[in-house]
Design an enzyme around this catalytic site. Structure first.
Site, PDB file in Angstrom:
ATOM      1  N   GLN A 192       1.054  -1.598  -0.032  1.00  0.00           N
ATOM      2  CA  GLN A 192      -0.179   0.195   0.600  1.00  0.00           C
ATOM      3  C   GLN A 192       0.657   1.101   0.003  1.00  0.00           C
ATOM      4  OE1 GLN A 192       0.791  -1.172   2.652  1.00  0.00           O
ATOM      5  NE2 GLN A 192       0.587  -1.264   4.520  1.00  0.00           N
ATOM      6  N   GLY A 193       2.409   1.149   0.086  1.00  0.00           N
ATOM      7  CA  GLY A 193       2.920   2.117  -0.322  1.00  0.00           C
ATOM      8  C   GLY A 193       3.365   2.942   1.397  1.00  0.00           C
ATOM      9  N   SER A 231      -6.632   0.750   7.225  1.00  0.00           N
ATOM     10  CA  SER A 231      -6.989   2.032   7.240  1.00  0.00           C
ATOM     11  C   SER A 231      -6.036   2.954   7.533  1.00  0.00           C
ATOM     12  CB  SER A 231      -8.220   2.890   5.713  1.00  0.00           C
ATOM     13  OG  SER A 231      -7.922   1.839   4.720  1.00  0.00           O
ATOM     14  N   ALA A 271      -4.305  14.521   6.670  1.00  0.00           N
ATOM     15  CA  ALA A 271      -4.582  13.202   6.003  1.00  0.00           C
ATOM     16  C   ALA A 271      -4.597  12.084   6.789  1.00  0.00           C
ATOM     17  CB  ALA A 271      -3.050  12.819   5.232  1.00  0.00           C
ATOM     18  N   GLY A 308      -6.704   7.984   6.054  1.00  0.00           N
ATOM     19  CA  GLY A 308      -6.461   6.766   5.537  1.00  0.00           C
ATOM     20  C   GLY A 308      -7.204   6.229   4.149  1.00  0.00           C
ATOM     21  N   VAL A 309      -6.759   5.554   3.561  1.00  0.00           N
ATOM     22  CA  VAL A 309      -7.544   5.617   2.123  1.00  0.00           C
ATOM     23  C   VAL A 309      -7.980   3.588   1.626  1.00  0.00           C
ATOM     24  CG1 VAL A 309      -5.949   6.707   0.221  1.00  0.00           C
ATOM     25  CG2 VAL A 309      -7.918   6.784  -0.088  1.00  0.00           C
ATOM     26  N   GLU A 313      -9.054   1.450   1.713  1.00  0.00           N
ATOM     27  CA  GLU A 313     -10.294   1.003   1.529  1.00  0.00           C
ATOM     28  C   GLU A 313     -11.680   1.901   0.761  1.00  0.00           C
ATOM     29  OE1 GLU A 313     -10.566  -1.707   5.635  1.00  0.00           O
ATOM     30  OE2 GLU A 313     -10.557   0.136   5.922  1.00  0.00           O
TER      31      GLU A 313
END
Ligand SMILES: Cc1cc2nc3c(=O)[nH]c(=O)nc-3n(C[C@H](O)[C@H](O)[C@H](O)COP(=O)(O)OP(=O)(O)OC[C@H]3O[C@@H](n4cnc5c(N)ncnc54)[C@H](O)[C@@H]3O)c2cc1C
Lengths: 292, 763
Positions: free
Chosen positions: B490-491, B530, B711, B713-714, B716
């Site tokens: 996921q980086g 996330s 920021a 989470g992203v 899901e």
């Protein structure tokens, strides 16, 4: 994996002599793409495998001047795909190979293995059957010729004896006939087909003189649909007649359920795709052969 | 004071992944490649019955096979781990079966050999006999079924809200969660329109291309486990508990993962390899095959009943949701899914009267856990199909109907927690723009009909969870970040480097990220839900800020004025007389949280942030065959401020494609508890040719004030809305409504036939 013997004969004769007519744990192996999966899944435990890959000359491919295609049983599907002139002589084979598994499998899978495996979900058997191809079968004492149409005895079963090998496949020239194969998948594009329909049509424009119609995947083996052929014979390929052919196909076909679809759904697919395959062969309708 | 100055901000940089090169050149470390001296391979003998009492396990033939080191059964495990039951919510899962088996595929014995092929062959020589017990497979039947999976419930100590279930008998309900807000019954009775629908989802698998793999290595004074795990800290705590050892004797090391998607959380193979290694006194490796993964962990099948009251002017006034989660034989994290996602069963809508019952059920199927979305995709499938069905019945535009009912910032979600910084409406607007919603739409003709659909969902990040981080600035000014976050594709390493780089004014690519070695990296709750960018991101930012403060102090100490531009390396030289020493900053983060009230499920602080995502599609349906072809798929999401827009985009497209598989083709098929398609030849994930011609991904302008640099989470978000958007598009195209996933051509075709009054026979 239980250890087993691996024989690597150099001639067909030697290969046949290593087979055992009575022992089902002795088998030839060509590309191994089907057999290795069965071994990994633990459904086949060999005591001896006879590797055919070193058999001299067994992978020859010849597209003769009269456009007869002769394939050594060990010819890979990839080599066939790259055969010069194939696209002109047998566009239907070239096109079928494009969606037959992937380039990695095609580069090792052989035409002999593709036919001998007798999995009804394979793409080439119905195409070759519709094209009137024949296989040369070599046994300990003699050679015989079997039409691909008659090669399959049932689900994963051929008419080959355990000590016989497919030596060659020969496909007569397509001539002015037109052919199409439609692969119908129901889950992902790279899935085994729920239905394969191959048609070879001799027609003057839309007027069909003769049609060879085979279905596979929905049936336990590649199967000729005689009633559909009869409905098309001497008929114009218009919507009414195509519909009739589809109806005839659906009523004669005996479909089987599998993870790709129920038997009743597959029957419906046969109804629709026989007509689409004919349209596709004759260049009617859209690219998928759907009515325009 | 400056280091190798970054020059520009690290936030919002589409920096290529730090590990990308190592991965594509085959140099990245994976547990699959690990071989230790003297290592044995373990292969698992699995149950062939869904529910039964073990009468006999005969391992003699397996033991006699040359090359077999040892055959181990549950009783042997008890000699090194007397109470060998584990699980994050319930201690219900034995390392190897003891007296009973609960699902087909449950590990019953293990063979150890130096040659994995020998071990595999020996497994086939083991014979087990069972007295079969009545079994239950359906989640709704499990509520009242006479077949009871576990004799007694055994909640793990960790969760206070499960304590009351201790020792409960004669039930398959592992957890029942209830939310009561306002008066749903009353409002339903008074509503102008009432709609009720029941939806189902199927059991599917994570399908990481790297199957589960763990290696345990006994040490003189402890044990090291190398594992493809998303949650090394949890694994350490749990292994230490099982062994009765202190945490510092257990070391969990995690290199890169070939995908996890929620499957590789909690204990999977780790307890088994640990026990086997202690028994054998040699390192032991177990690597599952792709086929075995189907028995390890899956995604919940669910039945969802949803009932809404709507006023004349199209406002939803009441909603009642009942959800039954099919947890399979072991609870895993299912009870968390039941509760932590259950409370959003009502969807991203502003409804005053809400009634939710959410049940985690035991059945005799392979266990289910978390899968990319933690239950939200199942819920969203139901509430967004339901939303469209209501809009259609009320003759309202589906986007307009949603807009009328969306939760706005400052309004309470069903739990009573106020929604903030959640741009639901903006997402809907962008979907409408990208689908050209207002313009005339070509509906096709003949046997090809076209339609389009939208859906929107949201998720509360699971709370409360903890992350810790260390940032180490070396004497030359270079920086190293230590985090337990697992980069499973996921980086996260890249994002953590960007966050630290932003604080330290260093280019992110110059920063080394050390991840997931519990002897080295500090605690992290897990790479799940996330949560990492927000929670670990906070910890990293705090740690970097502390390091920076210490560097400033160092500058003062060596007599430099405030704001000096003397390089960091020079500070260390002045202090220590040479290139020596380092500065260490630490950071920890746990958000505030108020537990829900037991009776009502209400709380004013259920989550630190919400993730919202919508999907829209254009598709065509072949009316003669039921084949659905997606022409365009649009994913619009809220990621807060994007730390790395390129990674955000790949997370959105990847998540949506994964959900596309769960929507169109993936399904674990069972006959009497026996899976009939346990291979990738018969369980079909999408390939490149199955993707829509166009996939558009957009992260809307957004800023999460409580997040690190804005920021959230992203990972899901783009899974939530895909399934209902497609089902809505199908109804738009051909007028039939599918209530059950997956949306196979046969399902569509059958629905078409049923709608024409000529239903297709079942055979
Ligand atoms: C990932 C994957 C995807 C696939 N997708 C498709 C697809 O889309 N469409 C499709 O049609 N097929 C597909 N296949 C199947 C593939 O076409 C067959 O596996 C292949 O053609 C078999 O050839 P082989 O040479 O590898 O046979 P082998 O595996 O070597 O042998 C198969 C069987 O034939 C026997 N045999 C082999 N050669 C001879 C011979 N000369 N005489 C007698 N018996 C012989 C063997 O004993 C064995 O029983 C796929 C296979 C894989 C692995």
């Amino acid at each position: 994996m239980i250890p087993f013997e691996l024989a690597e004969p150099r001639s067909l004769k030697e290969a046949i002599s290593l087979l055992d007519g009575a022992d089902e744990t002795v088998r030839p192996i060509a590309g191994g793409t089907a057999l290795m999966l069965m071994m990994k899944a633990g459904v086949f435990h060999p005591t001896r495998l006879i590797a055919l890959r070193y058999v001299a000359g067994a992978n020859a491919i010849e597209l003769a001047g009269d456009k007869t295609l002769r394939l050594g049983a060990l010819a890979t599907l990839g080599a066939l795909e790259r055969t010069k002139g194939l696209r002109d002589a047998f566009p239907v084979i070239a096109q079928t190979l494009r969606t037959l598994s992937n380039v990695r499998v095609r580069n090792v899978a052989t035409i002999g293995g593709n036919l001998a495996h007798a999995d009804p979900h394979m793409d080439l058997p119905p195409v070759l059957a519709a094209l009137g191809a024949q296989v040369t079968v070599a046994g300990p004492n003699c050679e015989r010729t079997v039409a691909v149409e008659n090669l399959f005895a049932g689900y994963y079963e051929t008419v080959l004896a355990r000590n016989e090998l497919i030596a060659q496949v020969s496909v007569p020239p397509l001539g002015s006939k037109r052919a199409a194969y439609v692969k119908v998948t129901t889950r992902s594009a790279d899935d085994w087909p729920a239905l394969g329909v191959a048609v070879v049509i001799d027609a003057e424009g839309r007027n069909v003189r003769r049609a060879d119609v085979f279905v596979s995947a929905a049936t336990e083996k590649p199967t000729r649909l005689k009633a559909a052929e009869a409905a098309l014979r001497g008929a114009e390929a218009d919507e009414t007649n195509l519909k009739r052919a589809g109806e005839a196909a659906a009523s004669e076909v005996e479909t089987m359920a599998d993870p790709q679809g129920s038997a009743s759904y597959k029957k419906e697919l046969v109804r629709v795709f026989v007509a689409r395959a004919v349209r596709k062969a004759l260049g009617l309708g859209d690219a998928q052969g759907r009515a325009g | 004071m400056s280091m190798v100055s970054a020059g520009a901000s690290q936030i919002g940089r589409s920096l290529p992944r730090l590990e990308g090169r190592a991965k594509v050149t085959g140099r990245a470390e994976y547990v699959h490649n690990l071989r230790l001296p003297g290592m044995l391979y373990g292969k698992i003998f699995r149950s062939t019955v869904a529910h039964g009492r073990i009468r006999r396990i005969d391992t003699a033939a397996a033991r006699a096979l040359p090359g077999v080191f040892r055959v181990v059964t549950g009783e042997d495990i008890c000699k090194v781990i007397p109470n060998p039951y584990y699980g994050p919510a319930f201690h219900d899962q034995p390392i190897l079966a003891l007296d009973k088996v609960y699902h087909v595929g449950q590990p019953v014995a293990a063979v150890l050999a130096a040659d994995p092929h020998v071990a595999e062959q020996a497994v086939q020589l083991i014979v087990a006999e069972y007295d079969e017990l009545p079994a239950v497979y359906d989640e709704v039947e499990a509520v009242t079924s006479k077949a009871v999976v576990h004799d007694e419930l055994k909640p793990a100590g960790a969760f206070a809200d499960l304590k009351h279930l201790q020792g409960r008998k004669n039930t398959n309900v592992a957890l029942d969660y209830h939310l009561r807000r306002g008066d749903a019954e009353g409002a339903l009775a008074q509503a102008d329109h009432v709609f009720e629908h029941e939806f189902r989802t199927q059991q599917v698998m994570h399908t990481p291309l790297e199957p589960f793999v763990s290696v345990a290595e006994p040490r003189e004074n402890g044990i090291t486990i190398h594992s493809a795990s998303q949650g090394p800290s949890f694994v350490r705590v749990e292994i230490a508990r099982l062994l009765g050892w202190p945490e510092n004797k257990v070391r969990i090391k995690v290199p890169y993962l070939g995908g996890g998607f929620g499957g590789k959380l909690y204990i999977k193979l780790e307890a088994l390899v640990a026990a086997l290694a202690l028994i054998a006194r040699r390192p032991v490796k177990i690597a599952l095959t792709m086929e075995e993964q189907f028995y390890q962990i899956t995604k919940h099948a669910a039945t969802l009943r949803i009932k809404s009251g709507v006023s004349k002017d199209g406002r939803i006034t009441a909603r009642k949701c009942e959800v039954w989660w099919n947890g399979g034989a072991f609870a895993d994290v299912g009870p968390r899914v039941t509760q932590k996602s259950g409370f959003s069963a009502c969807g991203p809508y502003d409804v005053d009267n809400v009634h939710i019952d959410s049940y985690a059920l035991y059945t005799n199927l392979p266990p289910a856990g978390a899968l990319r979305g933690f239950g939200i995709p199942q819920l969203c499938w139901a509430y967004e199909s339901h939303t469209d069905m209501m809009a259609r019945a009320l003759k309202l535009d589906p986007i307009e109907f949603r807009r009328r009912n969306l939760l706005r910032d400052g309004r309470p979600q069903a739990t009573g927690t106020l929604v903030h910084d959640t741009p639901l409406e903006k997402i809907l607007d962008r979907l409408a723009v990208r689908l050209n919603w207002g313009a005339p739409f070509d509906r096709g003709n003949g046997t090809v009909r076209r339609g389009r659909g939208v859906a929107i969902g949201f998720k509360a990040v699971i709370s409360p969870t903890t992350s810790m981080a260390i940032v180490n600035v070396s004497a030359d000014g270079s920086a190293t970040v230590y985090v337990g976050t697992v980069d499973m594709g996921q980086g996260s390493d890249t994002a953590m480097a960007q966050l630290a780089g932003e604080v330290l004014n260093l280019p992110a690519e110059s920063i080394t990220v050390v991840h997931s070695d519990t002897d080295v990296t500090p605690y992290d709750m897990g790479t799940l839900g996330s949560r990492s960018l927000y929670h670990m991101g906070h910890a990293v930012k705090t740690a970097a800020e502390e390091a920076l403060a210490k560097l400033r102090a160092l500058a003062r100490e060596v007599g430099l004025p405030e704001g000096t531009n003397v390089p960091v390396a020079e500070l260390f030289r002045r202090k220590y007389g040479m290139q020596a020493g380092n500065v260490i900053g630490t950071g920890s983060f746990v958000p505030s949280y108020t537990p829900p009230e037991p009776g009502t499920g209400l709380t004013t602080n259920v989550t630190p942030f919400w993730m919202a995502g919508g999907a829209g599609c254009e598709l065509e349906v072949d009316t003669e065959t039921g084949h659905v072809r997606l022409i365009k798929l649009v994913n619009v999401a809220d990621a807060g401020r994007q730390i790395n827009p390129r990674i955000v985009e790949t997370q959105l497209s990847g998540a949506s494609i994964m959900q596309l598989g769960f929507t169109m083709s993936e399904r674990m098929d069972f006959e009497a508890g026996q899976m009939t398609n346990a291979s990738l030849a018969d369980y079909k994930i999408p390939g490149l040719h199955d993707l829509p011609r166009v996939i558009e991904n957009e992260a809307v302008e957004s800023y999460e004030p409580s997040g690190p640099f804005g920021a959230k989470g992203v990972g899901e978000t783009a899974t939530f809305a895909v399934s209902p958007a497609i089902a809505n598009g199908i109804e738009d195209a051909v007028g039939v409504r599918l209530m059950q996933l997956p949306l196979t051509p046969e399902a569509v075709y059958r629905a078409l036939r049923a709608a024409h009054g000529t239903p297709l026979g079942e055979e």
